[in-house]
Design a protein around this motif. Structure first.
Motif, PDB file in Angstrom:
ATOM      1  N   GLU A 193      -1.949   6.536  -1.505  1.00 18.82           N
ATOM      2  CA  GLU A 193      -3.135   6.011  -0.840  1.00 18.82           C
ATOM      3  C   GLU A 193      -4.270   5.823  -1.845  1.00 18.82           C
ATOM      4  O   GLU A 193      -5.056   4.888  -1.750  1.00 18.82           O
ATOM      5  CB  GLU A 193      -3.546   7.013   0.253  1.00 18.82           C
ATOM      6  N   TYR A 194      -4.288   6.705  -2.826  1.00 18.08           N
ATOM      7  CA  TYR A 194      -5.422   6.807  -3.756  1.00 18.08           C
ATOM      8  C   TYR A 194      -5.339   5.843  -4.946  1.00 18.08           C
ATOM      9  O   TYR A 194      -6.349   5.310  -5.413  1.00 18.08           O
ATOM     10  CB  TYR A 194      -5.475   8.267  -4.244  1.00 18.08           C
ATOM     11  N   ILE A 195      -4.148   5.600  -5.437  1.00 13.38           N
ATOM     12  CA  ILE A 195      -3.959   4.844  -6.679  1.00 13.38           C
ATOM     13  C   ILE A 195      -4.442   3.392  -6.531  1.00 13.38           C
ATOM     14  O   ILE A 195      -4.191   2.761  -5.509  1.00 13.38           O
ATOM     15  CB  ILE A 195      -2.463   4.886  -7.091  1.00 13.38           C
ATOM     16  N   PRO A 196      -5.146   2.853  -7.536  1.00 14.54           N
ATOM     17  CA  PRO A 196      -5.482   1.426  -7.484  1.00 14.54           C
ATOM     18  C   PRO A 196      -4.194   0.598  -7.380  1.00 14.54           C
ATOM     19  O   PRO A 196      -3.202   0.905  -8.053  1.00 14.54           O
ATOM     20  CB  PRO A 196      -6.179   1.167  -8.823  1.00 14.54           C
ATOM     21  N   LEU A 197      -4.237  -0.419  -6.540  1.00 15.24           N
ATOM     22  CA  LEU A 197      -3.001  -1.175  -6.268  1.00 15.24           C
ATOM     23  C   LEU A 197      -2.411  -1.792  -7.539  1.00 15.24           C
ATOM     24  O   LEU A 197      -1.198  -1.941  -7.653  1.00 15.24           O
ATOM     25  CB  LEU A 197      -3.288  -2.261  -5.214  1.00 15.24           C
ATOM     26  N   ASP A 198      -3.249  -2.109  -8.509  1.00 16.65           N
ATOM     27  CA  ASP A 198      -2.725  -2.772  -9.716  1.00 16.65           C
ATOM     28  C   ASP A 198      -2.079  -1.797 -10.715  1.00 16.65           C
ATOM     29  O   ASP A 198      -1.655  -2.198 -11.786  1.00 16.65           O
ATOM     30  CB  ASP A 198      -3.820  -3.610 -10.403  1.00 16.65           C
ATOM     31  N   ARG A 199      -1.989  -0.496 -10.353  1.00 14.36           N
ATOM     32  CA  ARG A 199      -1.320   0.491 -11.221  1.00 14.36           C
ATOM     33  C   ARG A 199      -0.045   1.048 -10.599  1.00 14.36           C
ATOM     34  O   ARG A 199       0.536   2.005 -11.098  1.00 14.36           O
ATOM     35  CB  ARG A 199      -2.241   1.661 -11.506  1.00 14.36           C
ATOM     36  N   LEU A 200       0.342   0.477  -9.499  1.00 15.70           N
ATOM     37  CA  LEU A 200       1.480   0.998  -8.738  1.00 15.70           C
ATOM     38  C   LEU A 200       2.738   0.199  -9.076  1.00 15.70           C
ATOM     39  O   LEU A 200       2.734  -1.030  -9.006  1.00 15.70           O
ATOM     40  CB  LEU A 200       1.136   0.884  -7.251  1.00 15.70           C
ATOM     41  N   LEU A 201       3.798   0.902  -9.486  1.00 16.05           N
ATOM     42  CA  LEU A 201       5.098   0.254  -9.680  1.00 16.05           C
ATOM     43  C   LEU A 201       6.058   0.777  -8.609  1.00 16.05           C
ATOM     44  O   LEU A 201       6.118   1.974  -8.343  1.00 16.05           O
ATOM     45  CB  LEU A 201       5.673   0.536 -11.070  1.00 16.05           C
ATOM     46  N   LEU A 202       6.795  -0.154  -8.026  1.00 14.31           N
ATOM     47  CA  LEU A 202       7.765   0.190  -6.993  1.00 14.31           C
ATOM     48  C   LEU A 202       9.114   0.472  -7.653  1.00 14.31           C
ATOM     49  O   LEU A 202       9.533  -0.266  -8.549  1.00 14.31           O
ATOM     50  CB  LEU A 202       7.898  -1.002  -6.035  1.00 14.31           C
ATOM     51  N   GLU A 203       9.801   1.533  -7.213  1.00 12.70           N
ATOM     52  CA  GLU A 203      11.067   1.889  -7.853  1.00 12.70           C
ATOM     53  C   GLU A 203      11.995   2.569  -6.862  1.00 12.70           C
ATOM     54  O   GLU A 203      11.549   3.155  -5.878  1.00 12.70           O
ATOM     55  CB  GLU A 203      10.810   2.836  -9.031  1.00 12.70           C
ATOM     56  N   THR A 204      13.300   2.494  -7.170  1.00  7.09           N
ATOM     57  CA  THR A 204      14.263   3.256  -6.366  1.00  7.09           C
ATOM     58  C   THR A 204      14.677   4.552  -7.047  1.00  7.09           C
ATOM     59  O   THR A 204      14.923   5.552  -6.394  1.00  7.09           O
ATOM     60  CB  THR A 204      15.567   2.470  -6.133  1.00  7.09           C
ATOM     61  N   ASP A 205      14.865   4.518  -8.388  1.00  4.15           N
ATOM     62  CA  ASP A 205      15.586   5.563  -9.121  1.00  4.15           C
ATOM     63  C   ASP A 205      17.000   5.688  -8.551  1.00  4.15           C
ATOM     64  O   ASP A 205      17.596   6.773  -8.598  1.00  4.15           O
ATOM     65  CB  ASP A 205      14.862   6.912  -9.076  1.00  4.15           C
ATOM     66  N   CYS A 206      17.522   4.593  -8.006  1.00  8.31           N
ATOM     67  CA  CYS A 206      18.853   4.643  -7.396  1.00  8.31           C
ATOM     68  C   CYS A 206      19.909   4.958  -8.457  1.00  8.31           C
ATOM     69  O   CYS A 206      19.729   4.586  -9.604  1.00  8.31           O
ATOM     70  CB  CYS A 206      19.173   3.332  -6.673  1.00  8.31           C
ATOM     71  N   PRO A 207      20.958   5.714  -8.130  1.00  4.49           N
ATOM     72  CA  PRO A 207      21.465   6.030  -6.777  1.00  4.49           C
ATOM     73  C   PRO A 207      20.740   7.171  -6.063  1.00  4.49           C
ATOM     74  O   PRO A 207      21.153   7.550  -4.971  1.00  4.49           O
ATOM     75  CB  PRO A 207      22.915   6.445  -7.066  1.00  4.49           C
TER      76      PRO A 207
END
Ligand code: NI
Length: 256
Positions: A193-207
């Motif tokens: 909620e707190y992080i500026p949107l331009d510093r957020l990376l989306l990831e799975t770390d899948c599996p």
């Protein structure tokens, strides 16, 4: 489109159906994937996958839990440098510190984290950081190695908001994935909620780290819409807005 900024399709969990899983991603809106190396074998496998698939890129590095391979001399920094110079290898990682497990000992983890940070600087490449139960030492070592002159993501971010602020102050990105959907992930929900949107990376770390309601099953980038939905809910914005921002952020971070 979705950018999965941290995946391990090189993992043996996909040995029976890797081509099928990867082949299904583009039609599901997964535009780009960073396949992350964690030791000698997976670094080679990630770069090989990047050769086979247009939308897959790779990183090269030794996870703290795999630094014994370096200590035993099964690979060395010149080997890693060559691996990092293969086509479509865009980052050094994942590297860092993991104090959750007693082995390898901390001095050894630090030695090889420092050596790999030096290589990232020499090659001027972004750094994928793995940090677990080691916030202060990770911060100190990144600061010592160059601080805000480095380009780094703290992947699978697991610390509280105050620590997030310190990494953000250095200009770094934070990676967030399936854990944010877990009911008890109060700290991470606050950070999302707190992080500026331009510093957020989306990831799975899948599996690993499959989002609710599939927790415990094998993960893949196909589950990322569940993560986008939760981040959107926490930030009071549309999942689409998070999707578009994180796609651009990861492209910028990996210099694509
Ligand atoms: Ni990983």
């Amino acid at each position: 489109m979705i950018f999965d900024s941290h995946a391990h399709y090189n993992d043996s969990a996909y040995d029976t159906d890797r081509a099928q899983v990867l082949g299904s991603l583009p039609a599901a809106g997964i535009g780009l994937v960073m396949d992350v190396g964690a030791n000698k074998a997976s670094t080679v496998a990630a770069a090989d996958l990047a050769q086979q698939y247009d939308f897959v890129y790779a990183s090269a590095g030794f996870h703290p839990s795999d630094t014994e391979e370096l200590e035993r001399g099964e690979a060395d920094i010149p080997w890693l440098k060559e691996a990092a110079e293969r086509p479509k290898v865009l980052a050094i990682g994942e590297i860092g510190l993991d104090y959750y497990w007693p082995e390898p000992d901390r001095a050894l983890q630090k030695k090889w984290f420092a050596a790999q940070l030096e290589l990232a600087k020499e090659l001027d490449m972004p750094i994928i950081v793995h940090s677990r139960d080691a916030a202060q030492d990770t911060f100190d070592m990144l600061k010592e190695a160059g601080g805000s002159s480095l380009s780094a993501v703290i992947h699978c971010f697991s610390y509280e908001k105050e620590m997030a602020a310190r990494f953000l102050d250095l200009g770094y990105c934070l990676g967030i994935g399936g854990v944010v959907t877990y009911k008890n992930a109060r700290k991470l929900k606050e950070v999302a909620e707190y992080i500026p949107l331009d510093r957020l990376l989306l990831e799975t770390d899948c599996p690993y780290l499959t989002p609710t309601p599939f927790r415990g099953k094998r993960n893949s980038s196909l589950h990322l819409p569940l993560v986008l939905e939760e981040i959107g809910r926490l930030r009071n914005c549309s999942p689409r807005e998070v999707e578009e921002a994180t796609f651009e952020n990861a492209k910028r971070f990996y210099r694509l």
